[in-house]
Design an enzyme around this catalytic site. Structure first.
Site, PDB file in Angstrom:
ATOM      1  N   SER A 155     -21.869  13.897   2.198  1.00 48.83           N
ATOM      2  CA  SER A 155     -21.011  14.851   2.917  1.00 48.83           C
ATOM      3  C   SER A 155     -19.738  15.082   2.123  1.00 48.83           C
ATOM      4  O   SER A 155     -19.191  14.143   1.541  1.00 48.83           O
ATOM      5  CB  SER A 155     -20.592  14.276   4.279  1.00 48.83           C
ATOM      6  OG  SER A 155     -21.696  13.801   5.013  1.00 48.83           O
ATOM      7  N   THR A 201      -8.487  13.165   6.299  1.00 52.27           N
ATOM      8  CA  THR A 201      -7.471  13.003   7.342  1.00 52.27           C
ATOM      9  C   THR A 201      -7.209  11.493   7.465  1.00 52.27           C
ATOM     10  O   THR A 201      -7.922  10.701   6.833  1.00 52.27           O
ATOM     11  CB  THR A 201      -7.969  13.550   8.701  1.00 52.27           C
ATOM     12  OG1 THR A 201      -9.101  12.769   9.093  1.00 52.27           O
ATOM     13  CG2 THR A 201      -8.353  15.018   8.619  1.00 52.27           C
ATOM     14  N   HIS A 224     -18.528  11.686   0.304  1.00 50.50           N
ATOM     15  CA  HIS A 224     -18.920  10.391   0.864  1.00 50.50           C
ATOM     16  C   HIS A 224     -20.446  10.302   0.851  1.00 50.50           C
ATOM     17  O   HIS A 224     -21.122  11.236   1.295  1.00 50.50           O
ATOM     18  CB  HIS A 224     -18.394  10.255   2.298  1.00 50.50           C
ATOM     19  CG  HIS A 224     -18.725   8.935   2.914  1.00 50.50           C
ATOM     20  ND1 HIS A 224     -18.053   7.784   2.589  1.00 50.50           N
ATOM     21  CD2 HIS A 224     -19.686   8.578   3.809  1.00 50.50           C
ATOM     22  CE1 HIS A 224     -18.575   6.768   3.270  1.00 50.50           C
ATOM     23  NE2 HIS A 224     -19.564   7.224   4.011  1.00 50.50           N
ATOM     24  N   ARG A 284       0.841  -1.202   0.000  1.00 51.98           N
ATOM     25  CA  ARG A 284       0.000   0.000   0.000  1.00 51.98           C
ATOM     26  C   ARG A 284       0.881   1.260   0.000  1.00 51.98           C
ATOM     27  O   ARG A 284       0.609   2.236  -0.702  1.00 51.98           O
ATOM     28  CB  ARG A 284      -0.893  -0.014   1.248  1.00 51.98           C
ATOM     29  CG  ARG A 284      -1.976   1.032   1.246  1.00 51.98           C
ATOM     30  CD  ARG A 284      -2.808   0.933   2.498  1.00 51.98           C
ATOM     31  NE  ARG A 284      -3.685  -0.237   2.539  1.00 51.98           N
ATOM     32  CZ  ARG A 284      -4.832  -0.336   1.868  1.00 51.98           C
ATOM     33  NH1 ARG A 284      -5.241   0.641   1.115  1.00 51.98           N
ATOM     34  NH2 ARG A 284      -5.572  -1.409   1.962  1.00 51.98           N
ATOM     35  N   ASN A 331     -12.907  14.836  -0.095  1.00 54.12           N
ATOM     36  CA  ASN A 331     -13.617  13.619  -0.515  1.00 54.12           C
ATOM     37  C   ASN A 331     -15.112  13.862  -0.436  1.00 54.12           C
ATOM     38  O   ASN A 331     -15.582  14.636   0.406  1.00 54.12           O
ATOM     39  CB  ASN A 331     -13.241  12.457   0.418  1.00 54.12           C
ATOM     40  CG  ASN A 331     -13.903  11.146   0.004  1.00 54.12           C
ATOM     41  OD1 ASN A 331     -13.973  10.818  -1.181  1.00 54.12           O
ATOM     42  ND2 ASN A 331     -14.415  10.399   0.972  1.00 54.12           N
ATOM     43  N   ASP A 376     -12.976   8.347   6.381  1.00 57.05           N
ATOM     44  CA  ASP A 376     -14.250   9.083   6.311  1.00 57.05           C
ATOM     45  C   ASP A 376     -14.510   9.873   7.601  1.00 57.05           C
ATOM     46  O   ASP A 376     -15.659  10.154   7.948  1.00 57.05           O
ATOM     47  CB  ASP A 376     -15.435   8.122   6.041  1.00 57.05           C
ATOM     48  CG  ASP A 376     -15.274   7.375   4.726  1.00 57.05           C
ATOM     49  OD1 ASP A 376     -14.744   7.966   3.781  1.00 57.05           O
ATOM     50  OD2 ASP A 376     -15.675   6.195   4.651  1.00 57.05           O
ATOM     51  N   ARG A 384      -9.777   3.557  -2.940  1.00 60.58           N
ATOM     52  CA  ARG A 384      -8.619   3.015  -2.227  1.00 60.58           C
ATOM     53  C   ARG A 384      -8.435   3.779  -0.933  1.00 60.58           C
ATOM     54  O   ARG A 384      -8.603   5.006  -0.895  1.00 60.58           O
ATOM     55  CB  ARG A 384      -7.329   3.195  -3.053  1.00 60.58           C
ATOM     56  CG  ARG A 384      -7.297   2.475  -4.357  1.00 60.58           C
ATOM     57  CD  ARG A 384      -7.270   0.982  -4.225  1.00 60.58           C
ATOM     58  NE  ARG A 384      -6.101   0.455  -3.529  1.00 60.58           N
ATOM     59  CZ  ARG A 384      -5.967  -0.816  -3.174  1.00 60.58           C
ATOM     60  NH1 ARG A 384      -6.937  -1.689  -3.407  1.00 60.58           N
ATOM     61  NH2 ARG A 384      -4.887  -1.233  -2.555  1.00 60.58           N
TER      62      ARG A 384
HETATM   63  C1  GRF Z   1     -20.325   8.057  -5.382  1.00 58.71           C
HETATM   64  O1  GRF Z   1     -21.542   7.779  -4.754  1.00 58.71           O
HETATM   65  C2  GRF Z   1     -19.296   8.495  -4.392  1.00 58.71           C
HETATM   66  O2  GRF Z   1     -19.812   9.319  -3.382  1.00 58.71           O
HETATM   67  C3  GRF Z   1     -18.892   7.166  -3.814  1.00 58.71           C
HETATM   68  O3  GRF Z   1     -18.823   6.295  -4.921  1.00 58.71           O
HETATM   69  C4  GRF Z   1     -19.696   6.774  -5.929  1.00 58.71           C
HETATM   70  C5  GRF Z   1     -18.856   7.023  -7.141  1.00 58.71           C
HETATM   71  O4  GRF Z   1     -19.619   7.372  -8.248  1.00 58.71           O
HETATM   72  N1  GRF Z   1     -17.690   7.257  -3.054  1.00 58.71           N
HETATM   73  P1  GRF Z   1     -18.960   8.111  -9.494  1.00 58.71           P
HETATM   74  O5  GRF Z   1     -17.745   7.304  -9.914  1.00 58.71           O
HETATM   75  O6  GRF Z   1     -18.601   9.498  -9.087  1.00 58.71           O
HETATM   76  O7  GRF Z   1     -20.029   8.080 -10.547  1.00 58.71           O
END
Ligand code: GRF
Length: 220
Positions: free
Chosen positions: A132, A137, A105, A61, A103, A141, A87
């Site tokens: 969100s 960090t 989420h 990783r 990010n 999430d 990832r």
């Molecule tokens: C989205 O719902 C994002 O929030 C989540 O995975 C999905 C990815 O969709 N982490 P895309 O590749 O942006 O269409």
């Protein structure tokens, strides 16, 4: 002009919403960790530089993180947007880009971290779900929340229906937050997301219209 870079793993619909938003910045590159990520072709068709750093080619990783970080630095972005990037990034990577790594989420954090967030929400029986945007960090999430959009969970929802309702809001929320950052109105300060006064007035919470049955009851 500020520069932003997008990391993806798949479909790339959030990436597309960022590219379509006319952000006050230049998209320096889209980097994927899978050669078959559909979003890469989409970015290419728009003339954006793309790159694949396939995580499967690295022994650890840390080695993947380090190659990815070097690739990102090559494009010298001011802002890095994880958009469906699947990832987990290690502490060294996250700290290297601290304060300029965001990010999106698909849940109302801190509820439902990790994956399968819509299934988690249905299993928990929550009436309100959403998405969100947060600073990244080392806590998965768990970084400071910047903005959220809420959607109702409706009777008869399955995972796909709920995901689709949330995705509409993701596509509105993420470009809005990216714009704040690129305009210099958002920063990470002492472990919290600091928004300019004007944004505080505009609101960092977006609640779309309630489902019709609730709206009716409220106006009765
Ligand atoms: C989205 O719902 C994002 O929030 C989540 O995975 C999905 C990815 O969709 N982490 P895309 O590749 O942006 O269409």
């Amino acid at each position: 002009m500020k520069r932003y870079l997008i990391l993806i793993s798949g479909r790339g619909s959030n990436m597309e919403s960022l590219l379509d938003a006319g952000l006050p910045g230049v998209c320096a590159a889209v980097i994927g960790n899978r050669p078959d990520a559909a979003g890469l072709a989409l970015a290419e068709s728009r003339g954006i530089a793309t790159m694949v750093i396939d995580h499967r080619g690295f022994a650890s990783r840390e080695k993947f993180d380090s190659a990815l970080a070097d690739a990102i630095d090559h494009f010298a972005p001011d802002l890095i947007l994880l958009a469906g990037f699947m990832r987990i990034l290690g502490d060294a990577f996250v700290e290297r880009f601290s304060g300029r790594l965001l990010n999106i989420h698909p849940s109302l954090l801190p509820s439902f971290r990790g994956i399968k967030t819509h299934a988690q929400a249905l299993a928990a029986g929550v009436r309100l779900h959403g998405c969100s945007v947060h600073f990244v960090t080392p806590a998965l999430d768990g970084g400071p929340i910047i903005a959220q959009a809420a959607v109702p969970v409706q009777a008869g929802d399955d995972e796909a229906a709920l995901a689709a309702r949330v995705l509409i809001e993701e596509h509105l929320l993420y470009p809005r937050v990216a714009r704040w950052f690129l305009e210099g109105r958002l920063q990470l300060l002492e472990g919290r997301a600091h928004l300019s006064d004007q944004i505080a007035v505009e609101g960092a919470l977006h609640v779309p219209q309630l489902a019709p049955q609730f709206a009716q009851r409220n106006s009765a």
